[in-house]
Design a protein around this motif. Structure first.
Motif, PDB file in Angstrom:
ATOM      1  N   GLU A  17       0.818  -1.211   0.000  1.00 45.46           N
ATOM      2  CA  GLU A  17       0.000   0.000   0.000  1.00 45.46           C
ATOM      3  C   GLU A  17       0.851   1.260   0.000  1.00 45.46           C
ATOM      4  N   LEU A  18       2.016   1.204   0.660  1.00 44.84           N
ATOM      5  CA  LEU A  18       2.878   2.384   0.788  1.00 44.84           C
ATOM      6  C   LEU A  18       3.948   2.465  -0.298  1.00 44.84           C
ATOM      7  N   GLY A  19       4.029   1.465  -1.147  1.00 43.39           N
ATOM      8  CA  GLY A  19       5.072   1.455  -2.166  1.00 43.39           C
ATOM      9  C   GLY A  19       6.441   1.092  -1.645  1.00 43.39           C
ATOM     10  N   VAL A  20       6.488   0.441  -0.499  1.00 45.48           N
ATOM     11  CA  VAL A  20       7.753  -0.037   0.060  1.00 45.48           C
ATOM     12  C   VAL A  20       8.048  -1.407  -0.546  1.00 45.48           C
ATOM     13  N   ASP A  21       9.196  -1.547  -1.203  1.00 46.13           N
ATOM     14  CA  ASP A  21       9.455  -2.806  -1.922  1.00 46.13           C
ATOM     15  C   ASP A  21      10.600  -3.617  -1.322  1.00 46.13           C
ATOM     16  N   LYS A  22      11.103  -3.181  -0.156  1.00 46.59           N
ATOM     17  CA  LYS A  22      12.175  -3.925   0.509  1.00 46.59           C
ATOM     18  C   LYS A  22      11.867  -4.026   1.992  1.00 46.59           C
ATOM     19  N   VAL A  23      12.268  -5.146   2.600  1.00 41.56           N
ATOM     20  CA  VAL A  23      11.985  -5.343   4.013  1.00 41.56           C
ATOM     21  C   VAL A  23      13.087  -6.175   4.648  1.00 41.56           C
ATOM     22  N   GLY A  24      13.498  -5.773   5.849  1.00 47.49           N
ATOM     23  CA  GLY A  24      14.410  -6.581   6.644  1.00 47.49           C
ATOM     24  C   GLY A  24      13.593  -7.434   7.604  1.00 47.49           C
ATOM     25  N   LEU A  25      13.877  -8.713   7.644  1.00 48.62           N
ATOM     26  CA  LEU A  25      13.086  -9.641   8.460  1.00 48.62           C
ATOM     27  C   LEU A  25      13.881 -10.157   9.647  1.00 48.62           C
ATOM     28  N   TRP A  26      13.131 -10.545  10.672  1.00 50.72           N
ATOM     29  CA  TRP A  26      13.712 -11.196  11.845  1.00 50.72           C
ATOM     30  C   TRP A  26      13.323 -12.671  11.837  1.00 50.72           C
ATOM     31  N   ARG A  27      14.190 -13.485  12.431  1.00 48.78           N
ATOM     32  CA  ARG A  27      14.012 -14.929  12.346  1.00 48.78           C
ATOM     33  C   ARG A  27      12.771 -15.408  13.077  1.00 48.78           C
ATOM     34  N   GLU A  28      12.458 -14.809  14.219  1.00 50.23           N
ATOM     35  CA  GLU A  28      11.359 -15.335  15.037  1.00 50.23           C
ATOM     36  C   GLU A  28      10.020 -15.315  14.306  1.00 50.23           C
ATOM     37  N   PRO A  29       9.583 -14.198  13.736  1.00 46.70           N
ATOM     38  CA  PRO A  29       8.309 -14.235  13.011  1.00 46.70           C
ATOM     39  C   PRO A  29       8.361 -15.096  11.761  1.00 46.70           C
ATOM     40  N   VAL A  30       9.520 -15.171  11.125  1.00 48.25           N
ATOM     41  CA  VAL A  30       9.652 -16.023   9.946  1.00 48.25           C
ATOM     42  C   VAL A  30       9.460 -17.487  10.330  1.00 48.25           C
ATOM     43  N   ARG A  31      10.102 -17.909  11.410  1.00 54.88           N
ATOM     44  CA  ARG A  31       9.963 -19.300  11.851  1.00 54.88           C
ATOM     45  C   ARG A  31       8.541 -19.590  12.302  1.00 54.88           C
ATOM     46  N   ALA A  32       7.908 -18.619  12.966  1.00 50.76           N
ATOM     47  CA  ALA A  32       6.532 -18.825  13.422  1.00 50.76           C
ATOM     48  C   ALA A  32       5.582 -18.987  12.240  1.00 50.76           C
ATOM     49  N   TYR A  33       5.822 -18.244  11.194  1.00 50.04           N
ATOM     50  CA  TYR A  33       4.958 -18.313  10.004  1.00 50.04           C
ATOM     51  C   TYR A  33       5.303 -19.519   9.131  1.00 50.04           C
ATOM     52  N   GLY A  34       6.559 -19.935   9.198  1.00 50.41           N
ATOM     53  CA  GLY A  34       7.057 -21.009   8.350  1.00 50.41           C
ATOM     54  C   GLY A  34       7.996 -20.456   7.306  1.00 50.41           C
ATOM     55  N   LEU A  35       9.206 -21.000   7.239  1.00 46.99           N
ATOM     56  CA  LEU A  35      10.229 -20.445   6.359  1.00 46.99           C
ATOM     57  C   LEU A  35       9.791 -20.466   4.896  1.00 46.99           C
ATOM     58  N   GLU A  36       9.339 -21.595   4.417  1.00 38.65           N
ATOM     59  CA  GLU A  36       8.950 -21.691   3.008  1.00 38.65           C
ATOM     60  C   GLU A  36       7.757 -20.795   2.710  1.00 38.65           C
ATOM     61  N   ALA A  37       6.803 -20.756   3.634  1.00 37.57           N
ATOM     62  CA  ALA A  37       5.625 -19.905   3.437  1.00 37.57           C
ATOM     63  C   ALA A  37       6.020 -18.435   3.432  1.00 37.57           C
ATOM     64  N   ALA A  38       6.955 -18.045   4.316  1.00 38.39           N
ATOM     65  CA  ALA A  38       7.403 -16.660   4.372  1.00 38.39           C
ATOM     66  C   ALA A  38       8.137 -16.272   3.089  1.00 38.39           C
ATOM     67  N   ALA A  39       8.982 -17.166   2.592  1.00 38.67           N
ATOM     68  CA  ALA A  39       9.699 -16.891   1.350  1.00 38.67           C
ATOM     69  C   ALA A  39       8.725 -16.713   0.189  1.00 38.67           C
ATOM     70  N   LEU A  41       5.583 -15.788   0.466  1.00 38.47           N
ATOM     71  CA  LEU A  41       4.799 -14.581   0.731  1.00 38.47           C
ATOM     72  C   LEU A  41       5.525 -13.340   0.230  1.00 38.47           C
ATOM     73  N   VAL A  42       6.792 -13.186   0.590  1.00 36.27           N
ATOM     74  CA  VAL A  42       7.505 -11.974   0.185  1.00 36.27           C
ATOM     75  C   VAL A  42       7.732 -11.949  -1.327  1.00 36.27           C
ATOM     76  N   ARG A  43       7.973 -13.101  -1.917  1.00 32.64           N
ATOM     77  CA  ARG A  43       8.137 -13.136  -3.374  1.00 32.64           C
ATOM     78  C   ARG A  43       6.853 -12.698  -4.062  1.00 32.64           C
ATOM     79  N   ASP A  44       5.727 -13.264  -3.618  1.00 36.29           N
ATOM     80  CA  ASP A  44       4.447 -12.934  -4.249  1.00 36.29           C
ATOM     81  C   ASP A  44       4.080 -11.468  -4.052  1.00 36.29           C
ATOM     82  N   ALA A  45       4.538 -10.882  -2.950  1.00 37.98           N
ATOM     83  CA  ALA A  45       4.243  -9.473  -2.669  1.00 37.98           C
ATOM     84  C   ALA A  45       5.203  -8.529  -3.394  1.00 37.98           C
TER      85      ALA A  45
END
Length: 266
Positions: A17-39, A41-45
């Protein structure tokens, strides 16, 4: 981490929505969501992952603890590669319980980097040692200055080990500009992060990183130093702040983007 109250899907949507196309991630939320699913998600976005935080905590003395830390860092490298980022940020670790030996702790970090650097290279990932403000030296990070971080990093090839330049942690150090130039000369600035210094610090101090523009740090000045050193990569904003986390995450993200433009770009 700046908007940790948002789930990863909420974060991806808000960035879109804001036009931000880069993001730094932390391991804890990535692991909670699932590594493959997170990868996925960010690709599709359409998001590029700038860094993964964090590895490190490499100062343990006991062999079993050291082996456990090394294995965790190898997993962190694997996670970074899966997410498509080539930078893993390292918070080196504090003094082991009962120890007063800062030099020995830093040497154990070097020993660990000798093992982790080649592994990271094999996976297309660079390790970025982040010096933390000296108030964290005992419990979180015995590497307190860019000079100390570079003294460690320069034992290894730049494509294996470099540094994180974070305004919050180094703004007080009058040697830091020269060390940024030193890091740039050898291609070791692997990421650049912004956060402001506001006082009084909260109890526990960890969550005292101020919103850009609210504190004592001249963001344009520090951006100028890293640009003069040849850095052309992404600039991250990383805020640990209970007040910001209590607010609507989309509002915080929008404010952070606006503050970044106002205080670092214009």
């Amino acid at each position: 981490m700046t908007v940790r109250q948002l789930s990863l899907p909420e974060l991806a949507a808000a960035c879109g929505e804001l036009g931000v196309d880069k993001v730094g991630l932390w391991r804890e939320p990535v692991r909670a969501y699932g590594l493959e699913a997170a990868a996925e998600l960010v690709r599709d976005a359409g998001l590029t992952v700038t860094t993964l935080c964090r590895g490190g905590f490499l100062t343990a003395i006991e062999p079993a603890e050291r082996a456990k830390a090394l294995e965790d860092n190898r997993r962190a490298v694997d996670e970074a590669a899966a997410l498509g980022t080539d930078v893993l940020v390292l918070v080196s670790g504090g003094l082991p319980a009962g120890s007063k030996d800062l030099r020995g702790a830093r040497e154990r970090i070097a020993d660990a980097l000798a093992e982790l650097g080649p592994y990271a290279e094999e996976h297309g990932v660079k390790l970025a040692i982040e010096p933390l403000h000296p108030m964290f030296a005992s419990d979180r990070c015995v590497v307190s200055t860019l000079a100390q971080a570079l003294d460690l990093a320069e034992r290894f090839p730049a494509h294996q080990v470099g540094v994180t330049v974070d305004t919050y942690h180094i703004w007080w150090d009058d040697q830091a500009p020269a060390q940024i130039a030193r890091a740039g000369a050898s291609g070791r600035i692997h990421t650049f992060q912004l956060a402001d210094w506001t006082t009084p610090l909260p109890e526990g101090v960890l969550n005292g990183r101020g919103q850009i523009g609210d504190g004592a740090i001249d963001m344009r000045e520090w951006k100028g130093y890293v640009e003069a050193a040849g850095y052309t990569g992404p600039i991250e904003v990383e805020l640990f702040n209970d007040g910001l986390w209590a607010r609507d995450g989309r509002e915080v993200l929008a404010q952070t983007a606006e503050r970044f433009v106002t205080h670092a770009i214009r």
